[in-house]
Design an enzyme around this catalytic site. Structure first.
Site, PDB file in Angstrom:
ATOM      1  N   GLU A 109       0.832  -1.360  -0.295  1.00 39.15           N
ATOM      2  CA  GLU A 109       0.244  -0.308  -0.179  1.00 39.15           C
ATOM      3  C   GLU A 109       0.778   1.354  -0.004  1.00 39.15           C
ATOM      4  O   GLU A 109       1.956   1.867   0.167  1.00 39.15           O
ATOM      5  CB  GLU A 109      -0.508  -0.485   1.279  1.00 39.15           C
ATOM      6  CG  GLU A 109      -1.906   0.802   1.437  1.00 39.15           C
ATOM      7  CD  GLU A 109      -3.016   1.350   2.698  1.00 39.15           C
ATOM      8  OE1 GLU A 109      -3.384  -0.375   2.849  1.00 39.15           O
ATOM      9  OE2 GLU A 109      -2.987   2.370   3.746  1.00 39.15           O
ATOM     10  N   ASP A 111       0.573   5.298   0.939  1.00 35.69           N
ATOM     11  CA  ASP A 111      -0.838   6.361   1.219  1.00 35.69           C
ATOM     12  C   ASP A 111      -0.840   7.547   0.472  1.00 35.69           C
ATOM     13  O   ASP A 111       0.191   8.146   1.670  1.00 35.69           O
ATOM     14  CB  ASP A 111      -0.913   6.085   3.343  1.00 35.69           C
ATOM     15  CG  ASP A 111      -1.231   4.949   2.808  1.00 35.69           C
ATOM     16  OD1 ASP A 111      -2.207   4.069   1.910  1.00 35.69           O
ATOM     17  OD2 ASP A 111      -1.478   4.203   3.879  1.00 35.69           O
ATOM     18  N   GLU A 113      -2.967  10.516   3.192  1.00 34.27           N
ATOM     19  CA  GLU A 113      -3.594  10.773   4.878  1.00 34.27           C
ATOM     20  C   GLU A 113      -3.803  12.101   4.393  1.00 34.27           C
ATOM     21  O   GLU A 113      -2.579  12.616   4.433  1.00 34.27           O
ATOM     22  CB  GLU A 113      -3.349   9.788   5.358  1.00 34.27           C
ATOM     23  CG  GLU A 113      -3.643   8.599   5.168  1.00 34.27           C
ATOM     24  CD  GLU A 113      -3.748   7.509   6.142  1.00 34.27           C
ATOM     25  OE1 GLU A 113      -4.766   6.507   6.755  1.00 34.27           O
ATOM     26  OE2 GLU A 113      -2.784   7.569   6.976  1.00 34.27           O
TER      27      GLU A 113
END
Length: 297
Positions: A109, A111, A113
């Site tokens: 993953e 990311d 955010e």
């Protein structure tokens, strides 16, 4: 440093990835549904009348998200976002790539955010990397603009040599896989593209001290201008994996930042870096091995 000052400096030093991107034939579908599928409460998803802008809403009952219809192995991925305005404490908008649509135990993953804030406080952007289901590679920055006032581009350059997180064509984070075998580099699993909006007031704002004020709901983040130039995954193994170096995003110039891009990157680290797991010796008395890799190389 004042936001206006940060923006002025950023404009002066900005060097664009678009000089490389413009050489590529970048494409995406003509509508949201060509590229993505809505996850969660579909009534929390909406589009503009012309279909060019998509929005996700969060209420105290539920949030919403979407996932790409295709998965990819290496390339350039970009989306423009306009984040929740006003008091967004506790609200997280996530825009990320993941090899599994169910947060699997062995997922890879990458990311972005966006951590909501109390009115008047700066938004924080947190980036993270997971390998085989393990994360803990968080880096946090402030932004040099108000991400709630207009759309800004958030991009990922991914090849077997580096991951680069790029905001408005300025590299804010470089995660290397060069001059050393980085065993924590995601390069074995293709990934889908996701986004979601959710309540994370147990940790997102001031370490969880400030909670979501639901009287301000619904909280809405909006999206537009999705572009992708990448190796499209086709089971069992796409032919393009063997020819990625024919693409700009996996040629030598994309294996490291240019001199101008390094100037931008260094400015961001000096002025906007809030947290880097590689500096957190309380958390990691023995730093992860990839912390020894030079992002400037």
């Amino acid at each position: 440093m004042a936001m206006s000052t940060l923006f002025s400096i950023a404009v002066l030093v900005a060097a664009s990835f678009l000089s490389s991107v413009s050489k590529a034939q970048i494409s995406s579908g003509s509508s949201f549904y060509d590229d993505f599928t809505v996850n969660g409460a579909v009534d929390q998803f909406s589009t503009s009348s012309d279909g060019a802008i998509w929005s996700l809403a969060l209420t105290n009952a539920t949030g919403c998200g979407f996932a790409s219809n295709e998965n990819y192995m290496f390339g350039w991925f970009s989306m423009k976002l306009k984040l929740v305005g006003g008091d967004s404490a506790g609200v997280v908008t996530a825009y990320y790539m993941c090899s599994d649509d169910n947060t699997g135990a062995t997922r890879d993953e990458v990311d972005y955010e966006f951590l909501g804030n109390s009115t008047g406080q700066p938004y924080l952007i947190q980036t993270n990397v997971y390998k085989n289901g393990t994360g803990g590679r968080e880096v946090r920055h402030q932004l040099w603009f108000d991400p709630t006032a207009d759309f800004h581009s958030y991009s990922i350059l991914w090849n077997n040599h580096q991951l680069v997180f790029v905001v408005d064509n300025i590299a804010i984070r470089v995660y290397k896989n060069a001059n050393y075998t980085n065993n924590f580099f995601p390069n074995t699993q293709p990934m889908y593209i996701f986004s979601s909006i959710w309540n994370a007031d147990s940790w997102a704002t001031d370490g969880g001290l400030v909670h979501t004020n639901w009287s301000y709901a619904p909280f809405v983040s909006s999206y537009t201008a999705f572009t992708v130039d990448a190796c499209l995954w086709v089971d069992p193994y796409p032919a393009c994996i063997n020819t990625t170096t024919q693409n700009w995003w996996d040629q030598y110039s994309a294996w490291h930042l240019s001199e101008d891009q390094l100037l931008d990157y260094a400015w961001v680290q000096r002025n906007l870096l809030v947290y880097d797991y590689c500096d957190d010796t309380a958390r990691y008395p023995i730093l992860p091995e990839e912390c020894s890799l030079d992002p400037y190389s």
